[in-house]
Design an enzyme around this catalytic site. Sequence first.
Site, PDB file in Angstrom:
ATOM      1  N   ARG A 605       8.866   6.192   5.673  1.00  0.00           N
ATOM      2  CA  ARG A 605       9.488   7.268   4.962  1.00  0.00           C
ATOM      3  C   ARG A 605       8.619   8.362   4.519  1.00  0.00           C
ATOM      4  NH1 ARG A 605      11.165   5.457  -0.821  1.00  0.00           N
ATOM      5  NH2 ARG A 605       8.870   4.549  -0.577  1.00  0.00           N
ATOM      6  N   SER A 665       0.357  -0.186   4.975  1.00  0.00           N
ATOM      7  CA  SER A 665       0.518  -1.407   4.163  1.00  0.00           C
ATOM      8  C   SER A 665       0.132  -2.449   5.219  1.00  0.00           C
ATOM      9  CB  SER A 665       1.930  -2.118   3.488  1.00  0.00           C
ATOM     10  OG  SER A 665       2.333  -0.796   2.461  1.00  0.00           O
ATOM     11  N   ASP A 718       0.603  -0.431  -0.364  1.00  0.00           N
ATOM     12  CA  ASP A 718       1.912  -0.545  -0.843  1.00  0.00           C
ATOM     13  C   ASP A 718       1.534  -1.045  -2.608  1.00  0.00           C
ATOM     14  OD1 ASP A 718       1.703  -2.948   0.246  1.00  0.00           O
ATOM     15  OD2 ASP A 718       3.651  -2.936   0.837  1.00  0.00           O
TER      16      ASP A 718
END
Length: 986
Positions: A605, A665, A718
């Site tokens: 994203r 992440s 994350d």
Amino acid sequence: MLAMSPYPWCPCGRGGCRGRTASRLSTGGPATQCLARGAQRRVASSRRCGARGGRGDAAAAHQPRRGCWSSPSHRLGHRIDAPSCSPVQRALLALTLPLETLQLVKGRMLRAIREGLSRQTHAQAKVQMLPTYICSTPDGTEKGDILVVELGQSHVRTLWVTLLGDGNQNPQMRDKTFDLPAGIKQGKGEVLFDFLAQCVSQFLTDIGNPQQHIPLGFVFPFSCRKQQLHKAELISWSKGFSCSDVEGKDVVQLLQWSINKQEIYHVEVVALINNTVGTMMTCSMEGKPCEVALIVGSGTNSCFMAPAHLVEMAEETSGRMCVNTEWGCFGDDGTLSDILTSYDEHVDHESSNPGERRFEKLVGSLYLGEIVRHVLIALTVEKALFVGNDVTVLKTKDALKTQQVLEIISKEDGVIEARRALEALGLQPSERDCCRVQQICRAVVSRAAALSAAGLAAILSHMCQTRELELLVVNVGVEGDLYQGYSRFKEILQGVTAMLSPECVATFLPSVDSTGRGAAIVTAVALRLAAKREEVDQMLAPLRLSRADLQHVQALMRQEMELGLGRESNANASLRMLPTYVRNTPDGTEQGEFLALDLGGTNFRVLLVRVAQDICITSEIYVIPTAIMHGTGEALFDHIIDCMRDFQLNQNLKEQVLPLGFTFSFPCQQLGLNKAVLLSWTKGFSASGCVGRDVVQMLQEAAQRKNFGLNVVAVVNDTVGTMMSCGYDDPKCEIGLIVGTGTNACYMEEMRNVGTVEGEQGRMCINMEWGAFGDNGCLDNIFTDFDLMVDKTTINVGRQRFEKLISGMYLGEIVRHILLAMVDKQLLFCGKPCPQLQTRDIFKTKFLSTIEIDGLALRQVQTILQNLEIQASFEDSTLVREVCETVSLRAAQLCGAGMAAVVEKMRDNRGLDRMAVTVGADGTLYKMHPRFSQRLQQTLEDLAPNCTVTFLRSEDGSGKGAALVAAVACRGAEPEEQPLLPPTPQ
Ligand code: ADP
């Protein structure tokens, strides 16, 4: 189906009713008035004498009740006052129940069923809904020799039944009947049970006394409160039995003691059943389970398979359980008073148990002759029958037998039968008397059939509702002389049931030798289930962790944390305990516009985050094609820049270079807030040339190649993002947890403990990378064969061991491997090979969430499996659910044990007796699984009792969190520091 017709038997004697339909009659003149008013949907009788009035037995009409029923308040009553009705007609009307009345009876039975099932109302309930602890119907694989002992009214029957595993089609049976000695029914309980044991002993001698271990099924047709299949307290004797010292005692144990006294130690009483359950069991065929049974003989009763969690008096919560309704007592609280006639009241008064078993006294064949007798008495008083006869004989109890009633209505020449029966009583009936007696017999028996149907319809509707079905297709086993001896009873029962429960399609199956064969089958099913349970438990045992196991995991986690933090020991620890250079959580003063990138979850994203009073986020999701995930590092980062450019264009950001927080992440050695060296790929990524390199630099190089302006302020994991985003709302949030595709955690550690970074003051967020916990072998003893099978097929064999026990990427796979092993051991899907299950990843982790939803009908589990082209029985579905629960429980508990180590370490660090802390949590598994978070918290409370831990669900942690790290950094709070250890590329 029943023919719908107006009143067949109009006995008004005026001939005006013949052959007319209800609607026509309703406009008729005075001669038709009586019938027109009474002509509604009624279930009544008569075909032959009914030549005067119509054709069928059950009639239907749609108008409200009027006419003979003097006022609306008598809708259900039987006061037939209209002068235009003859006494016979009034009697017949009183015995005839319109369909709407039957609907009401059905509704009351449904309520009674619910009351009996509920723990709260069970004690007062008249329909007791007794749990039977029979949790499965036969599947046809039952095999072996079973001994049965059946206590009857005047005899004891012993049977030797050999089941061949052939669908129970052809059990081999030998039996012997022993007469009960006189007086034994009223004697000492011990004598009765000793006699039963002697019968068993004698029978075994007769058949050559096989010495192998023999399971015994005990048919004991009295009302018992069961606690297990082989534990049943007698509630009260009935049917003329009144042996002392038995009521309130476990009759299975009494029989076992007596058997042991006979020194036949190899006989074990395995199951106790009554005849209703036996009927259900004998009517079950392979692939066609029978889930309802109805007894309509001298008494009446029923049973059906209910969802176990609704049978609140039993401890079972999963699967189904057969409930013995004991519905003969329906109406004992007055529920049926508005349909009882004066004839029923007389029968009740003269019975041995007035006021009790009111439904049974309307339906059971023991009482039908008596009801007819009382109708005849009433009509003779009104001079409507046997005029000029001495009718004293009718006052004798049982003068008219039910058998005679059934012959009068079932034989072709029923009127002749009527004459014969009446003349045998010394009466001299006219032709018309005989005809009317036949009508009355028919009305009484038809009413019994219709009431049975109302009860059955209530059961079927209850099953349909609780299974959340639009259409219930079910087999109903039926036993009893009324059903088997009188075809019109059968027709009315079936037809009215269909009318009252149109959402159910019932196939009626007559039962043969329900008690003996049924007991053998119940016993065999119990043995099959016990053997299966043992195997299932054995298979799942390694996945079931004890408290000691979890404490051990907690201790190991703590140990690995210390090792990972230590400068010297870090290299040997399975926990990398990576410094993140995040030293502060948000303080609320952060402001501005930030970009964020989120790579490493299911989606990639790009986000625009505006931090002011509120935080406003705009984001777009981009796909990382598999080819790019497995291609070169350059291609991967070029793709990321392409996506950012697209986002910038879409968001009209022109050439602005906003500070960027990069949620990356994957395990990284962080060298500064915006410098992170990739240690290894996880979660299916394997782009070449990246491990050992700074990801921010690689991103910047791609930006240069693509001529794209970029200002990466912070690179975060994350987990850190999750902690930061929750920290914005709750300053106590000092831990981050992710349980999604993978799992990881971070927390605020004291700088003095972080041996890998210089400096002693303050705290730093440590990215534990706890997914790798156990990679050094410390968890090997909790890995099961199933875990190893899953691990073997991953791209990082032997690594991320903790994660592979916990996270979304693996749980479905673990379940799949267990299911395959169960099929292999014939524990599931009848052992039929299941090629679909061979497909990797076909059993998604999200199925666990759906399957484990509380109260989800097992039909829905079946639907999920059906979508995988797996045909699962009800039992299969229960087992699949158990496997899912075992796997997800273990995941939540392991996660809880890990978290317990973290919070206890923080508490120790701070020298607190008690500590309150908040965990920001994210990940689809954590959020979507119906029980995961609760079980995690329970484990944590148990293992870290001195910490009060609150969980806060993070909303968009990786996006918002990354921007907040950037915002905190722009606040200028983060000093640059260098780690002491060089990165260790893998
Ligand atoms: P990520 O960790 O990749 O950011 P998520 O937190 O969305 O992504 O987790 C995705 C994982 O969650 C998938 O591996 C999937 O197996 C699992 N998952 C998806 N839906 C559910 C669900 N309803 N219940 C439990 N797990 C789910």
